[in-house]
Design a protein around this motif. Structure first.
Motif, PDB file in Angstrom:
ATOM      1  N   ARG A 164       0.841  -1.188   0.000  1.00  0.00           N
ATOM      2  CA  ARG A 164       0.000   0.000   0.000  1.00  0.00           C
ATOM      3  C   ARG A 164       0.882   1.245   0.000  1.00  0.00           C
ATOM      4  O   ARG A 164       2.041   1.200   0.447  1.00  0.00           O
ATOM      5  CB  ARG A 164      -0.888   0.001   1.248  1.00  0.00           C
ATOM      6  CG  ARG A 164      -1.888  -1.154   1.293  1.00  0.00           C
ATOM      7  CD  ARG A 164      -3.083  -0.895   0.435  1.00  0.00           C
ATOM      8  NE  ARG A 164      -4.051  -1.991   0.508  1.00  0.00           N
ATOM      9  CZ  ARG A 164      -5.213  -1.986  -0.123  1.00  0.00           C
ATOM     10  NH1 ARG A 164      -5.566  -0.928  -0.846  1.00  0.00           N
ATOM     11  NH2 ARG A 164      -6.041  -3.007  -0.035  1.00  0.00           N
ATOM     12  N   GLU A 197      -0.782   1.600  -6.509  1.00  0.00           N
ATOM     13  CA  GLU A 197      -1.229   2.969  -6.756  1.00  0.00           C
ATOM     14  C   GLU A 197      -0.195   3.772  -7.547  1.00  0.00           C
ATOM     15  O   GLU A 197      -0.562   4.656  -8.337  1.00  0.00           O
ATOM     16  CB  GLU A 197      -1.555   3.646  -5.433  1.00  0.00           C
ATOM     17  CG  GLU A 197      -2.845   3.172  -4.781  1.00  0.00           C
ATOM     18  CD  GLU A 197      -2.743   1.792  -4.134  1.00  0.00           C
ATOM     19  OE1 GLU A 197      -3.789   1.273  -3.698  1.00  0.00           O
ATOM     20  OE2 GLU A 197      -1.627   1.233  -4.051  1.00  0.00           O
ATOM     21  N   ASP A 239     -11.592  -3.187  -5.477  1.00  0.00           N
ATOM     22  CA  ASP A 239     -10.322  -3.490  -4.805  1.00  0.00           C
ATOM     23  C   ASP A 239     -10.659  -4.206  -3.497  1.00  0.00           C
ATOM     24  O   ASP A 239     -11.276  -3.616  -2.614  1.00  0.00           O
ATOM     25  CB  ASP A 239      -9.545  -2.202  -4.535  1.00  0.00           C
ATOM     26  CG  ASP A 239      -8.163  -2.433  -3.928  1.00  0.00           C
ATOM     27  OD1 ASP A 239      -7.801  -3.602  -3.682  1.00  0.00           O
ATOM     28  OD2 ASP A 239      -7.448  -1.436  -3.708  1.00  0.00           O
TER      29      ASP A 239
END
Length: 210
Positions: free
Chosen positions: A152, A179, A193
């Motif tokens: 993340r 991302e 997601d």
């Protein structure tokens, strides 16, 4: 078509030629089959869809594909493609298999309705390039189905980052931030997601091309 400046895939091809004879024994299990099946089931209405499987590998996804789609699978490793061919015959999956580089796809713009990218973005040398190539060959309104391991944004994960020093030369990367990849591919929208496996390290992701 992409230009010829994509990173070399020779080290990757050599690595997966080495792993091919034992890849299924290492990767395929009841748990991972459930994860693959769940990913495929996230999208409905496969009938008549032109579907590209990028990095089809040994064909572990093939038993879960509905038989009414039109499928093409690419991989850079002949040894993996040969295993995919045998699996396609065993499970009766109608798929065209061919050699191809995820970072420079040999297809026209907008050629596919749907793209499956299972365990490929954390493998290729340039994942953003691979995702942008997938977007290029996808028609507007089409979907990209992703299953992979990602960090993340801002996640420290010191063990995974340290592990990457070793694994990136053997088979896969463990430090990829999804991302960051998506930010380099304008025109793709995140529509789903969810955690997939190992406490959310692996994720089910669906993107749509606007």
């Amino acid at each position: 078509m992409a230009d010829e400046q994509s990173p070399s895939t020779l080290p990757l091809r050599r690595a997966y030629t080495f792993w091919a004879p034992i890849y299924d024994a290492l990767i395929d299990s009841r748990a991972t089959r459930r994860v693959r099946q769940r990913s495929i089931e996230l999208l409905r209405d496969w009938g008549g869809k032109r579907v590209l499987l990028v990095g089809v590998g040994s064909g572990l996804d093939l038993p879960f594909l509905p038989h009414d789609g039109t499928y093409t699978g690419i991989d850079i490793t002949p040894a993996m493609l040969e295993r995919a061919r045998r699996r396609a015959q065993r499970c009766g999956c109608p798929i065209r298999l061919m050699s191809g580089n995820a970072m420079s796809l040999p297809f026209d713009d907008g050629e596919f309705d749907r793209i499956v990218m299972h365990l490929i973005l954390a493998v290729v040398p340039d994942p953003a390039r691979a995702l942008c190539e997938a977007a290029r060959v996808l028609r507007p309104g089409g979907e990209i189905l992703i299953l992979d391991k990602f960090l993340r944004p801002g996640q420290r994960a010191p063990f995974r980052r340290a592990l990457n020093v070793l694994t990136r030369h053997l088979a896969t990367r463990t430090d990829v931030v999804f991302e960051d990849i998506l930010a380099q591919c304008p025109g793709l929208t995140l529509v789903h997601d969810e955690p997939a496996f190992l406490g959310g390290w692996f994720r089910h992701i669906i993107l749509r091309k606007e």
